[in-house]
Write an enzyme that holds these catalytic residues in place. Structure first.
Site, mmCIF file in Angstrom:
data_model
loop_
_atom_site.group_PDB
_atom_site.id
_atom_site.type_symbol
_atom_site.label_atom_id
_atom_site.label_comp_id
_atom_site.label_asym_id
_atom_site.label_seq_id
_atom_site.Cartn_x
_atom_site.Cartn_y
_atom_site.Cartn_z
ATOM 1 N N ASP A 1 11.219 2.152 1.802
ATOM 2 C CA ASP A 1 10.338 1.557 2.333
ATOM 3 C C ASP A 1 9.532 0.492 1.413
ATOM 4 O OD1 ASP A 1 8.435 1.005 4.429
ATOM 5 O OD2 ASP A 1 6.904 2.342 3.776
ATOM 6 N N ASP B 1 5.819 -1.222 1.741
ATOM 7 C CA ASP B 1 4.350 -1.226 1.534
ATOM 8 C C ASP B 1 4.130 0.201 0.834
ATOM 9 O OD1 ASP B 1 4.196 -3.825 2.103
ATOM 10 O OD2 ASP B 1 3.369 -3.249 4.265
#
Length: 473
Positions: free
Chosen positions: A25, A27
């Site tokens: 991922d 953020d």
């Protein structure tokens, strides 16, 4: 975790091969914070996002957070303002935002994890609900070839304002990952997924090695119940009071270090000896207080040929402290003229005999280097960054010729110092030093006796490739 070897051990001790996937991922996993915030901020500051666009974005965010609309509707609401915008223009904006704002937010720990997976030959991919324009510059910096993300519709090179489905969010991430795994013959049971959010449970549940990273509250609870290995990174984001205090004390250690060197001046009037004592004491105290350890490969090359021109890749404002720790005595630095005005370091650099150059004025910069040549002839070494400015990423910038002209004029060797990860301790634009172990590689001195203006470009290119190879290792 600050120890890279401990962090990456399970990967490096595990199986190799492209059949193992490593999904990341973005953020709060690869980056501290939220990348979309920087895009919104840039849109407002640049004027691309007017009052109406700001209102529409704020409403869409509020509706999504309240559960009134789904992710696809949320993205559609925020991307409508891009209708008619050239894709290439927005991609260039993404490159600039990453370089100026986001590059310094990359977690060093995540960079190490990505490098470990790549070293083992795993198939590494970013899987994010963000758009390609937020992700591509980051993926390129980390040498990640594959990007699974939310896609915006483009026709004739311009955005239509529509979003292509399925979006890469929630269950959509698992859909994208399954499809990617099938096409690339990846065994999900042996694969990894790093994420901070419980919204990614669908994908976390189908890989054999789920790795919650800086998890939010709900994901942390689930991870504890299921026995998943949790990763916590503190090298980026808001610094704690201890880190702030340690940084202040490390910087403040310069003044008492100079005081300790004054007796040498009183005894024999040698200001150089005072500077040597001050630099050596500050290097030891400053790094210890800040929690910075320096591991040196090729340490013998630091003293084998002096005087010399010591060149280094300029990653961080902490580089001068690192150079003091490595070189310790009988050297002066080349710095931009703005450093002279720094209330803390300016006076010390001036008293130490540093040479200040005006990078905006080529002729003035060349004249300013004449005292450096004199210093080399008097037995002092020079420390200079051939890039001329700090980098936001570990990549080496284009080398300028000044350092090499110095070595040629004074007939001294060049000694390359490669800082592999000074950014871990203090990235560009950062002001708080984080505890870190910095790796420094000192290469053999390079004689410049046979260097001429005719072969200079070739010689510089060879040295730059040396830096590139060292940083890849």
């Amino acid at each position: 975790m600050s120890d890279r070897s401990e962090l990456t051990r399970e990967i490096l001790d595990g199986p190799s091969g492209p059949h193992i996937g490593a999904f990341f991922d973005v953020d709060r996993t690869l980056l501290a914070g939220f990348s979309v915030v920087e895009f919104i901020r840039d849109g407002i500051v640049s004027g691309r996002m007017g009052p109406r666009g700001m209102l529409e974005t704020a409403v869409a965010i509020a509706q999504f957070e309240l559960g009134q609309i789904g992710f696809s509707s949320f993205v559609a609401g925020t991307s409508a303002a891009l209708r008619g915008t050239p894709e290439a223009e927005f991609a260039a904006i993404g490159e600039r935002i990453f370089r100026d704002r986001l590059a310094s937010d990359v977690y060093p720990e995540s960079r190490a994890l990505v490098q470990a997976h790549l070293k083992k030959g795993h198939t590494v991919a970013v899987v994010s609900s963000a758009t390609r324009y937020q992700i591509d510059p980051l993926a390129k910096d980390l040498h990640i070839r594959h990007v699974l993300c939310t896609r915006l519709e483009v026709r004739d090179g311009n955005f239509t304002g529509e979003v292509l489905k399925p979006t890469c969010y929630g269950e959509g991430k698992a859909v994208h990952a399954r499809d990617f795994a099938a096409r690339h013959h990846i065994d999900l049971d042996e694969s990894y997924f790093y994420s901070d959010s419980d919204e990614d449970l669908s994908l976390l549940a189908i890989v054999g090695n789920p790795r919650p990273t800086n998890p939010n509250g709900r994901l942390r609870e689930i991870a504890v119940k299921r026995g998943w290995l949790i990763r916590e990174f503190t090298s980026r984001g808001t610094p704690g009071p201890t880190q702030i205090l340690r940084t202040a004390l490390a910087v403040g250690a310069l003044a008492p270090s100079v005081m300790l060197g004054l007796p040498a001046f009183a005894l024999d009037g040698s200001w150089r000896r005072t500077v040597n004592v001050a630099a050596s004491v500050w290097a030891e105290r400053g790094t210890a207080i800040a929690g910075v350890e320096v591991q040196v490969q090729g340490e013998g090359h630091l003293c084998s040929h002096r005087p010399a021109v010591f060149i280094f890749n300029h990653q961080s404002a902490i580089d001068m402290l690192l150079l003091c720790k490595l070189l310790r005595r009988d050297f002066i630095g080349i710095a931009k003229k703005e450093v002279r005005r720094n209330p803390i370091f300016g006076p010390f650099f001036t008293l130490a005999g540093s040479v200040f150059v005006d990078r905006a004025n080529h002729e003035s910069a060349v004249r300013a280097l004449e005292p450096a040549i004199d210093a080399l002839r008097r037995g002092l070494s020079i420390a200079i960054a051939p890039e001329g400015t700090r980098s936001t990423t570990p990549k080496v910038g284009r080398f300028k010729k000044g350092a090499f002209h110095l070595a040629m004029a004074a007939k001294v060797p060049i000694v390359p110092i490669v800082f592999k990860n000074a950014l871990d301790a203090l990235p560009k634009h950062g002001i708080i030093v984080r505890p870190a172990t910095i790796e420094a590689v000192v290469h053999k001195p390079i004689a410049t006796d046979d260097w001429t203006l005719g072969n200079l470009d070739q010689k510089i290119a060879t040295v730059q490739r040396l830096y590139q190879r060292t940083l890849r290792d």
